[in-house]
Design a protein around this motif. Structure first.
Motif, PDB file in Angstrom:
ATOM      1  N   ILE A 182     -10.112  16.335  -6.548  1.00 52.85           N
ATOM      2  CA  ILE A 182     -10.469  15.203  -6.894  1.00 52.85           C
ATOM      3  C   ILE A 182      -9.272  14.300  -6.988  1.00 52.85           C
ATOM      4  O   ILE A 182      -9.418  13.079  -6.637  1.00 52.85           O
ATOM      5  CB  ILE A 182     -11.215  15.289  -8.384  1.00 52.85           C
ATOM      6  CG1 ILE A 182     -12.315  16.172  -8.257  1.00 52.85           C
ATOM      7  CG2 ILE A 182     -11.365  14.028  -8.926  1.00 52.85           C
ATOM      8  CD1 ILE A 182     -13.491  15.589  -7.421  1.00 52.85           C
ATOM      9  N   LEU A 183      -7.985  14.547  -7.434  1.00 52.86           N
ATOM     10  CA  LEU A 183      -6.955  13.976  -7.296  1.00 52.86           C
ATOM     11  C   LEU A 183      -6.527  13.475  -5.962  1.00 52.86           C
ATOM     12  O   LEU A 183      -6.176  12.247  -5.712  1.00 52.86           O
ATOM     13  CB  LEU A 183      -5.885  14.461  -8.161  1.00 52.86           C
ATOM     14  CG  LEU A 183      -5.877  14.765  -9.569  1.00 52.86           C
ATOM     15  CD1 LEU A 183      -4.721  15.322 -10.126  1.00 52.86           C
ATOM     16  CD2 LEU A 183      -6.677  13.652 -10.332  1.00 52.86           C
ATOM     17  N   ALA A 184      -6.905  14.334  -5.153  1.00 50.60           N
ATOM     18  CA  ALA A 184      -6.401  13.836  -3.516  1.00 50.60           C
ATOM     19  C   ALA A 184      -7.208  12.902  -3.021  1.00 50.60           C
ATOM     20  O   ALA A 184      -6.989  12.029  -2.267  1.00 50.60           O
ATOM     21  CB  ALA A 184      -6.513  15.330  -2.677  1.00 50.60           C
ATOM     22  N   LYS A 185      -8.805  13.018  -3.608  1.00 51.34           N
ATOM     23  CA  LYS A 185      -9.420  11.845  -3.117  1.00 51.34           C
ATOM     24  C   LYS A 185      -9.166  10.597  -3.875  1.00 51.34           C
ATOM     25  O   LYS A 185      -9.474   9.391  -3.213  1.00 51.34           O
ATOM     26  CB  LYS A 185     -10.954  12.202  -3.391  1.00 51.34           C
ATOM     27  CG  LYS A 185     -11.659  13.498  -2.525  1.00 51.34           C
ATOM     28  CD  LYS A 185     -12.874  13.749  -2.963  1.00 51.34           C
ATOM     29  CE  LYS A 185     -13.305  14.998  -2.124  1.00 51.34           C
ATOM     30  NZ  LYS A 185     -14.826  15.540  -2.242  1.00 51.34           N
ATOM     31  N   MET A 186      -8.625  10.473  -4.903  1.00 52.42           N
ATOM     32  CA  MET A 186      -8.407   9.479  -5.933  1.00 52.42           C
ATOM     33  C   MET A 186      -7.262   8.778  -5.127  1.00 52.42           C
ATOM     34  O   MET A 186      -7.396   7.538  -5.262  1.00 52.42           O
ATOM     35  CB  MET A 186      -8.125  10.077  -7.208  1.00 52.42           C
ATOM     36  CG  MET A 186      -8.177   8.901  -8.364  1.00 52.42           C
ATOM     37  SD  MET A 186      -7.480   9.524  -9.893  1.00 52.42           S
ATOM     38  CE  MET A 186      -8.682  10.402 -10.411  1.00 52.42           C
ATOM     39  N   VAL A 187      -6.199   9.452  -5.050  1.00 50.80           N
ATOM     40  CA  VAL A 187      -5.011   8.795  -4.430  1.00 50.80           C
ATOM     41  C   VAL A 187      -4.606   9.531  -3.200  1.00 50.80           C
ATOM     42  O   VAL A 187      -3.819  10.303  -3.231  1.00 50.80           O
ATOM     43  CB  VAL A 187      -3.867   8.677  -5.404  1.00 50.80           C
ATOM     44  CG1 VAL A 187      -2.727   7.880  -4.962  1.00 50.80           C
ATOM     45  CG2 VAL A 187      -4.261   8.090  -6.641  1.00 50.80           C
ATOM     46  N   PRO A 188      -5.274   9.329  -2.041  1.00 49.16           N
ATOM     47  CA  PRO A 188      -4.954  10.170  -0.827  1.00 49.16           C
ATOM     48  C   PRO A 188      -3.580   9.978  -0.381  1.00 49.16           C
ATOM     49  O   PRO A 188      -3.217  11.088   0.483  1.00 49.16           O
ATOM     50  CB  PRO A 188      -6.210   9.592  -0.015  1.00 49.16           C
ATOM     51  CG  PRO A 188      -6.888   8.702  -0.416  1.00 49.16           C
ATOM     52  CD  PRO A 188      -6.287   8.159  -1.851  1.00 49.16           C
ATOM     53  N   ASN A 189      -2.731   9.032  -0.517  1.00 47.54           N
ATOM     54  CA  ASN A 189      -1.248   9.003  -0.024  1.00 47.54           C
ATOM     55  C   ASN A 189      -0.322   9.560  -1.006  1.00 47.54           C
ATOM     56  O   ASN A 189       0.923   9.481  -0.737  1.00 47.54           O
ATOM     57  CB  ASN A 189      -1.038   7.888   0.522  1.00 47.54           C
ATOM     58  CG  ASN A 189      -1.907   7.420   1.606  1.00 47.54           C
ATOM     59  OD1 ASN A 189      -2.443   7.978   2.488  1.00 47.54           O
ATOM     60  ND2 ASN A 189      -2.395   5.980   1.526  1.00 47.54           N
TER      61      ASN A 189
END
Length: 303
Positions: A182-189
């Motif tokens: 979920i955190l990877a989708k929230m702030v992908p970079n």
């Protein structure tokens, strides 16, 4: 119509057998009555089907509205959500934190955590760590999921080897994977740092803001993170004074997560207007013999 053709054939048979006109009229009336009954039944069936469809649609709409309403419940400055997936909802941009209540369903691990802390098995910093890139370092969600699963298994394996029960290890492993995705989708970079920490006397009890993108945290025993709305913070004192009593204007407004809850705090560099949640570790808890109760936490930092 088919019924009329059948009636005509029946009428011819009756005339050929000498049926009188009056009996024929009676038969015609009977057929007409049957047709009307059939048409009425068909109409009622259609109305029932329409009602059932409309009722199902209304139930679905009500469930959606109820879910949205429950997702807008607040705990101080935090948006209370049903699941970590709700952290991706657009309205989360207007809150400094997101919070998923999760009742503790596992046995008390205090004894195991204290024993690991005393052994030093987590190292001098009492921490096990793993680094994971978000989508910046992966060509697909599947590859990211595979790395999260491998890193989670590796990190938890070390903790189990140090004495942590396998049943709490399995929960931590699932939290590692779910929160990470979920955190990877929230702030992908961004990059993610996963830490399994033991905190006791080394806890940061001063009110502060994190100087990075954000942190998700789960406390598996004892107590959990405290936080407060900015309206009750003296920011000059926060930046210039080390005294907690000077920083908080109204201590009755201090909120706390519970053991087992999944909590995300935005740091000062989170890409939204609302960020930089003011928070701290809770005051240390003591055993009856005066020794500090150690806490086991999973932290996922976005950097």
């Amino acid at each position: 119509p088919l019924w009329l053709r059948r009636f005509g054939a029946s009428l011819l048979r009756h005339f050929s057998t000498g049926i009188t006109p009056s009996s024929t009229l009676n038969m015609l009336a009977s057929h007409s009555s049957s047709v009307k009954k059939w048409q009425l039944k068909k109409k009622i069936a259609g109305q029932n089907a329409t009602w059932a469809y409309t009722n199902a649609r209304h139930q679905k709409e009500n469930a959606s509205r109820n879910k949205l309403a429950s997702a807008r419940t607040l705990l101080g400055p935090a948006l209370v959500c049903n699941a970590v997936e709700d952290w991706l909802r657009p309205e989360c941009s207007t809150y400094r934190a997101m919070y998923v209540p999760r009742p503790q369903t596992w046995s008390n691990v205090q004894h195991y955590v204290d024993k690991i802390a005393q052994s030093g098995a987590f190292g001098r910093e009492q921490s096990l760590e793993a680094q994971v890139d978000t989508f910046r370092g992966h060509s697909s969600e599947q590859l990211l999921a595979e790395e999260l699963a491998w890193k989670a298994q590796h990190l938890v394996g070390k903790a189990i080897h140090a004495g942590l029960p396998t049943w709490i290890g399995s929960l931590i492993e699932e939290d590692f994977k779910n929160i990470g995705m979920i955190l990877a989708k929230m702030v992908p970079n961004s990059k993610m740092a996963f830490k399994l920490d033991i905190m006791g006397a080394n806890a940061c009890k001063r009110w502060h803001q994190d100087r990075y993108v954000g942190r998700a945290v789960v406390s598996y025993n004892c107590c959990a993170t405290e936080f407060i709305d900015h309206a009750y913070v003296d920011f000059w004192e926060l930046k210039n004074c080390g005294n907690n009593d000077c920083i908080i204007r109204d201590n009755s407004q201090v909120c706390s997560a519970n053991t087992g809850d999944v909590f995300f705090m935005k740091g000062t560099t989170f890409p939204s207007a609302k960020n930089g949640l003011v928070h701290r570790s809770p005051e240390k808890r003591l055993h009856a013999d005066g020794n500090v109760k150690n806490r086991l936490l999973l932290k996922v930092d976005l950097m």
